[in-house]
Design an enzyme around this catalytic site. Structure first.
Site, short mmCIF file in Angstrom:
data_model
loop_
_atom_site.label_atom_id
_atom_site.label_comp_id
_atom_site.label_asym_id
_atom_site.label_seq_id
_atom_site.Cartn_x
_atom_site.Cartn_y
_atom_site.Cartn_z
N ASP A 164 49.22 -36.70 135.22
CA ASP A 164 49.10 -35.41 134.54
C ASP A 164 49.00 -34.31 135.58
O ASP A 164 48.91 -34.57 136.78
CB ASP A 164 47.89 -35.40 133.59
CG ASP A 164 48.17 -34.57 132.33
OD1 ASP A 164 48.76 -33.48 132.46
OD2 ASP A 164 47.80 -35.00 131.23
N TYR A 194 46.26 -24.01 128.35
CA TYR A 194 45.49 -24.08 129.59
C TYR A 194 45.16 -22.69 130.15
O TYR A 194 44.98 -22.52 131.34
CB TYR A 194 46.26 -24.88 130.64
CG TYR A 194 46.50 -26.32 130.26
CD1 TYR A 194 45.64 -27.01 129.42
CD2 TYR A 194 47.62 -27.01 130.74
CE1 TYR A 194 45.85 -28.33 129.06
CE2 TYR A 194 47.84 -28.34 130.39
CZ TYR A 194 46.96 -28.99 129.55
OH TYR A 194 47.17 -30.30 129.21
N HIS A 201 57.10 -34.56 120.86
CA HIS A 201 57.10 -33.58 119.76
C HIS A 201 56.84 -32.15 120.23
O HIS A 201 57.01 -31.20 119.47
CB HIS A 201 56.12 -33.98 118.66
CG HIS A 201 54.67 -33.75 119.00
ND1 HIS A 201 53.68 -33.82 118.05
CD2 HIS A 201 54.04 -33.47 120.17
CE1 HIS A 201 52.51 -33.58 118.62
NE2 HIS A 201 52.70 -33.37 119.89
N ASP A 202 56.42 -31.97 121.49
CA ASP A 202 56.10 -30.64 122.00
C ASP A 202 57.33 -29.85 122.46
O ASP A 202 57.27 -28.63 122.55
CB ASP A 202 55.17 -30.75 123.22
CG ASP A 202 53.74 -31.13 122.85
OD1 ASP A 202 53.33 -30.84 121.72
OD2 ASP A 202 53.06 -31.73 123.71
N ARG A 210 52.29 -38.18 122.11
CA ARG A 210 52.25 -36.80 121.64
C ARG A 210 52.84 -35.85 122.69
O ARG A 210 52.34 -34.75 122.91
CB ARG A 210 50.80 -36.41 121.30
CG ARG A 210 50.23 -37.25 120.17
CD ARG A 210 48.74 -37.14 120.04
NE ARG A 210 48.34 -35.83 119.50
CZ ARG A 210 47.11 -35.52 119.13
NH1 ARG A 210 46.16 -36.43 119.20
NH2 ARG A 210 46.81 -34.34 118.66
N ASN A 256 53.49 -26.72 112.82
CA ASN A 256 52.69 -26.20 113.94
C ASN A 256 53.42 -26.32 115.27
O ASN A 256 53.18 -25.52 116.18
CB ASN A 256 51.35 -26.94 114.02
CG ASN A 256 50.35 -26.40 113.00
OD1 ASN A 256 50.57 -25.35 112.42
ND2 ASN A 256 49.28 -27.12 112.79
N TRP A 297 42.23 -40.46 120.66
CA TRP A 297 42.50 -41.82 121.12
C TRP A 297 41.30 -42.74 121.02
O TRP A 297 41.45 -43.95 120.94
CB TRP A 297 43.06 -41.79 122.55
CG TRP A 297 44.32 -40.98 122.61
CD1 TRP A 297 44.61 -39.99 123.49
CD2 TRP A 297 45.46 -41.09 121.74
NE1 TRP A 297 45.86 -39.47 123.21
CE2 TRP A 297 46.40 -40.12 122.15
CE3 TRP A 297 45.76 -41.90 120.64
CZ2 TRP A 297 47.62 -39.96 121.50
CZ3 TRP A 297 46.98 -41.73 120.00
CH2 TRP A 297 47.88 -40.77 120.43
N ASP A 340 53.83 -33.44 137.97
CA ASP A 340 54.52 -32.85 136.82
C ASP A 340 55.71 -33.75 136.51
O ASP A 340 56.68 -33.79 137.28
CB ASP A 340 54.98 -31.43 137.16
CG ASP A 340 55.61 -30.71 135.98
OD1 ASP A 340 56.29 -31.38 135.16
OD2 ASP A 340 55.45 -29.48 135.88
N PHE A 341 55.66 -34.47 135.41
CA PHE A 341 56.71 -35.46 135.14
C PHE A 341 58.04 -34.82 134.76
O PHE A 341 59.06 -35.48 134.76
CB PHE A 341 56.28 -36.49 134.09
CG PHE A 341 55.71 -35.91 132.82
CD1 PHE A 341 56.51 -35.37 131.84
CD2 PHE A 341 54.33 -35.95 132.60
CE1 PHE A 341 55.99 -34.87 130.67
CE2 PHE A 341 53.79 -35.45 131.42
CZ PHE A 341 54.61 -34.90 130.46
#
Length: 338
Positions: free
Chosen positions: A204, A141, A248-249, A245, A295, A158, A229-230
């Site tokens: 989000d 961002y 996995h971050d 997704r 990655n 999606w 912000d969760f």
């Protein structure tokens, strides 16, 4: 081996080969008297164990190296005769895969640092962008242009795979569904179409929500957007939380903390739906899931996992009755209930 499906994929695979050459992986294996473990290779080449394991996984998935189970452990080791041979993953599923994750040009930029991440075992945001590695989304961002590029990638993913994820399980019993980190709302819209009697919303970051409303809105949109912000703030009450997704971050401790928060917040009988590119239990594929995992170390702080890895995380957070569905597409679904 399932083949790469785009020029970007081919470049990623070539970078894996180049990195292994530069690190001396093939020379070490060729000169070894027998199979070597990933830990041994990492020690000899002075790299991180995690980075080397992921690199060797990808090489086995590409069928550049072969793997032998270590006696008594079931773990892979890499023999050195003929083809060399690596640690972990390989048999492809034969399924068509979509392009590896990244935001276009950023993928090529990060690829220049494959050797560094393998040595250091952490993401390369500091070297690439001068940003702290602890907050990888600063890089994603860092400008409106880069953020919109990333959001466009999520949106198209999606549009292609969302229906298969939304219908992987019958979710009609969940009346209130919240997609955490739902970005443009593309997956949430697929959920709303599949379950018209359920209310579906997205949570989000404020900048993402503003951009989603401005650039990715749809006519007669039934999806509601919430800013927040969760990780740091509260999450709205729901019957089902969707993390697509997301897991996995991040490192395991951070994922576990979030899942425990969701367990404590969700209503009795509620649950969580994880959406990720799952590795096989043998970690011998699918190839693109292995590349995604590589990655994740280059760009983020996380990893891809086999079903047992997600099951353990969910159980540790208090969820049970874990179900796994391989969709046959790029991403799979894992459902667990409180």
């Amino acid at each position: 081996m399932e083949g790469p499906s785009s020029l970007n994929d081919h470049l990623l695979l070539l970078q894996v080969i180049f990195s292994a050459c530069e690190l001396g992986v093939f020379d070490l294996l060729l000169g070894a008297p027998g199979p070597l473990s990933a830990r041994h290779v990492a020690h000899e080449l002075r790299t991180s164990v995690d980075g080397m394991e992921r690199l060797l996984d990808a090489l086995v998935g590409m069928e550049v190296l072969e793997v032998e189970p270590a006696e008594g452990t079931g773990e892979g080791e890499e023999p050195a005769e003929g083809t060399g041979e690596g640690e972990e993953p390989a048999e492809g599923t034969g399924e068509e895969e979509e392009p590896a994750e990244g935001t276009g040009d950023d993928t090529y930029i990060y690829n220049n640092h494959h050797v560094s991440f393998c040595r250091e075992g952490r993401n390369q945001n500091e070297k690439t962008f001068g940003l702290q590695p602890e907050d990888p989304f600063q890089a994603v961002y860092r400008s409106e242009e880069e953020m919109l590029k990333f959001m466009g990638l999520m949106d198209s993913s999606w549009i292609l795979d969302g229906h298969d994820i939304a219908t992987a399980f019958d979710l009609s019993c969940f009346q209130k569904i919240v997609d955490l980190g739902g970005c443009t709302g593309a997956l949430a819209r697929e959920m709303a179409k599949a379950y018209p009697s359920s209310s579906v919303s997205v949570l989000d970051l404020p900048t993402v929500v503003d951009a989603a409303k401005k650039y990715f809105s749809r006519e007669n949109d039934d999806v509601v957007f919430h800013s927040g912000d969760f990780f740091l703030g509260d999450v709205p009450p729901a019957d089902l939380y969707v993390l697509a997704r997301i897991v996995h971050d991040w490192p395991e401790e951070k994922c576990l903390s979030l899942l425990r928060k969701l367990h404590d917040t969700c209503r009795p009988g509620g649950g969580v739906l994880l959406v990720e590119a799952m590795l096989l239990e043998t970690r011998r594929g699918p190839l693109m899931a292995q590349i995604f995992s590589l990655n994740m170390l280059v760009q983020m702080e996380g990893r891809e996992r086999p079903p047992s890895g997600y099951t353990r995380l969910l159980n540790d957070a208090g969820f049970h009755d874990v179900q796994v569905c391989r969709t046959g597409k790029s991403y799979d679904a894992i459902l667990a209930v409180r």
